[in-house]
Design a protein around this motif. Structure first.
Motif, short mmCIF file in Angstrom:
data_model
loop_
_atom_site.label_atom_id
_atom_site.label_comp_id
_atom_site.label_asym_id
_atom_site.label_seq_id
_atom_site.Cartn_x
_atom_site.Cartn_y
_atom_site.Cartn_z
N THR A 86 98.10 -45.08 -10.04
CA THR A 86 97.71 -45.28 -8.64
C THR A 86 96.48 -44.43 -8.28
O THR A 86 95.62 -44.86 -7.51
N ILE A 87 96.41 -43.24 -8.85
CA ILE A 87 95.33 -42.30 -8.49
C ILE A 87 93.95 -42.87 -8.80
O ILE A 87 93.08 -42.92 -7.91
N PRO A 88 93.66 -43.35 -10.04
CA PRO A 88 92.34 -43.92 -10.31
C PRO A 88 92.04 -45.15 -9.45
O PRO A 88 90.89 -45.35 -9.04
N LYS A 122 85.50 -44.79 -3.72
CA LYS A 122 84.11 -44.51 -4.10
C LYS A 122 83.28 -45.78 -4.27
O LYS A 122 82.05 -45.71 -4.41
N GLY A 123 83.93 -46.93 -4.27
CA GLY A 123 83.20 -48.18 -4.46
C GLY A 123 82.71 -48.38 -5.88
O GLY A 123 81.75 -49.13 -6.10
N GLU A 124 83.35 -47.76 -6.85
CA GLU A 124 82.94 -47.87 -8.26
C GLU A 124 83.75 -48.98 -8.92
O GLU A 124 84.76 -48.74 -9.59
N LEU A 125 83.28 -50.20 -8.72
CA LEU A 125 84.07 -51.36 -9.10
C LEU A 125 84.17 -51.56 -10.61
O LEU A 125 85.18 -52.07 -11.10
N GLN A 126 83.16 -51.14 -11.37
CA GLN A 126 83.24 -51.30 -12.82
C GLN A 126 84.30 -50.38 -13.42
O GLN A 126 84.93 -50.72 -14.42
N PRO A 180 89.15 -51.63 -15.03
CA PRO A 180 90.07 -51.15 -16.06
C PRO A 180 91.26 -50.41 -15.47
O PRO A 180 92.38 -50.49 -16.00
N ALA A 181 91.03 -49.68 -14.38
CA ALA A 181 92.12 -48.95 -13.73
C ALA A 181 93.16 -49.92 -13.18
O ALA A 181 94.37 -49.65 -13.23
N LEU A 182 92.70 -51.06 -12.68
CA LEU A 182 93.63 -52.08 -12.18
C LEU A 182 94.45 -52.67 -13.31
O LEU A 182 95.66 -52.88 -13.18
N GLY A 223 87.36 -53.63 -3.08
CA GLY A 223 88.42 -53.37 -4.04
C GLY A 223 89.33 -54.57 -4.23
O GLY A 223 89.68 -54.93 -5.36
N LEU A 224 89.68 -55.22 -3.13
CA LEU A 224 90.52 -56.41 -3.20
C LEU A 224 89.81 -57.54 -3.95
O LEU A 224 90.44 -58.26 -4.73
N GLN A 225 88.51 -57.67 -3.73
CA GLN A 225 87.75 -58.71 -4.43
C GLN A 225 87.71 -58.44 -5.94
O GLN A 225 87.84 -59.37 -6.75
N ALA A 226 87.56 -57.17 -6.30
CA ALA A 226 87.60 -56.81 -7.73
C ALA A 226 88.98 -57.10 -8.31
O ALA A 226 89.10 -57.57 -9.46
N PHE A 227 90.01 -56.85 -7.53
CA PHE A 227 91.38 -57.11 -7.99
C PHE A 227 91.61 -58.60 -8.21
O PHE A 227 92.26 -59.01 -9.18
#
Length: 213
Positions: A10-12, A19-23, A27-29, A61-65
């Motif tokens: 959950t932390i990452p 931070k908006g670091e989608l790349q 992988p964290a997701l 973040g939701l869009q990346a997910f």
């Protein structure tokens, strides 16, 4: 007792969303899903975080997910959706619900006149009670402890909000996290948000732990 794999993952997710670091987030997701977080739990983390890092970061973040889930589905991976939020059956006003939730988080009653920013801008105190601590915290997709872990992750990643981090780390102790688990949290902040952010978080945590003795 150490943080669980679900807590560690959950932390990452919270850090990279804030931070908006989608790349780095993608992988964290994947790791979070592999660790057992449900789709709805991860979605709820990101919805929760908009109160701390804003709609733009939360929505990105939701869009990346969404992209991660599409990629996993294309590989034949079926992830668990998980539970939706239960209906709210509470006759109290949202303000009273939020105040009661915050008192439970703090472990003490809230009494006396408003001070500080709440006295300076009373409307934001109303928004906090009615929206954040009622509308959002009443949603049982995540526990209070899970919400607080996401919160301290985001605040640590954003930086420059040490008074808020201090309050939420104290809440973490009240909702069941141990000193060892919170020190473990700082280690993850170091490897995700960075050394500067981890140093600041460790300094605040040391203060909170000292005051809790």
């Amino acid at each position: 007792m150490s943080l669980t794999n679900k807590q560690l993952s959950t932390i990452p997710i919270a850090v990279y969303t804030a931070k908006g670091e989608l790349q780095q987030l993608k992988p964290a997701l994947n790791e979070g899903l592999d660790a057992g977080l449900t789709i709805n739990e991860i979605k709820e983390v990101m919805v929760h975080l908009y109160a701390y890092c804003g709609f733009p970061r939360s929505i990105r973040g939701l869009q990346a997910f969404m992209e991660v889930l599409d990629e996993r589905k294309a590989k034949g991976i079926e992830d668990e959706t998980g539970a939706d939020a239960s209906p709210i059956n509470d006759e109290r006003s949202k303000y009273d619900r939020g105040k009661a939730n915050l008192e439970e988080l703090l472990g003490r009653p809230i009494t006396g006149p408003q001070t500080g920013y709440a006295a300076f801008a009373p409307v934001i105190e109303i928004f906090l009670k009615e929206h954040l601590f009622a509308d959002i915290f009443d949603r049982d997709v995540l526990t209070y402890a899970e919400r607080e872990l996401a919160t301290i992750s985001a605040i640590s990643a954003i930086g420059g909000a040490e008074p808020m981090l201090r309050s939420h780390l104290a809440i973490c102790l009240n909702v069941g996290f141990t000193a060892g688990q919170l020190n473990e949290f700082v280690d993850v902040i170091k490897s995700t948000a960075g050394k500067k952010e981890a140093k600041a978080a460790q300094s605040v945590l040391n203060e909170v732990l000292k005051n809790s003795q």
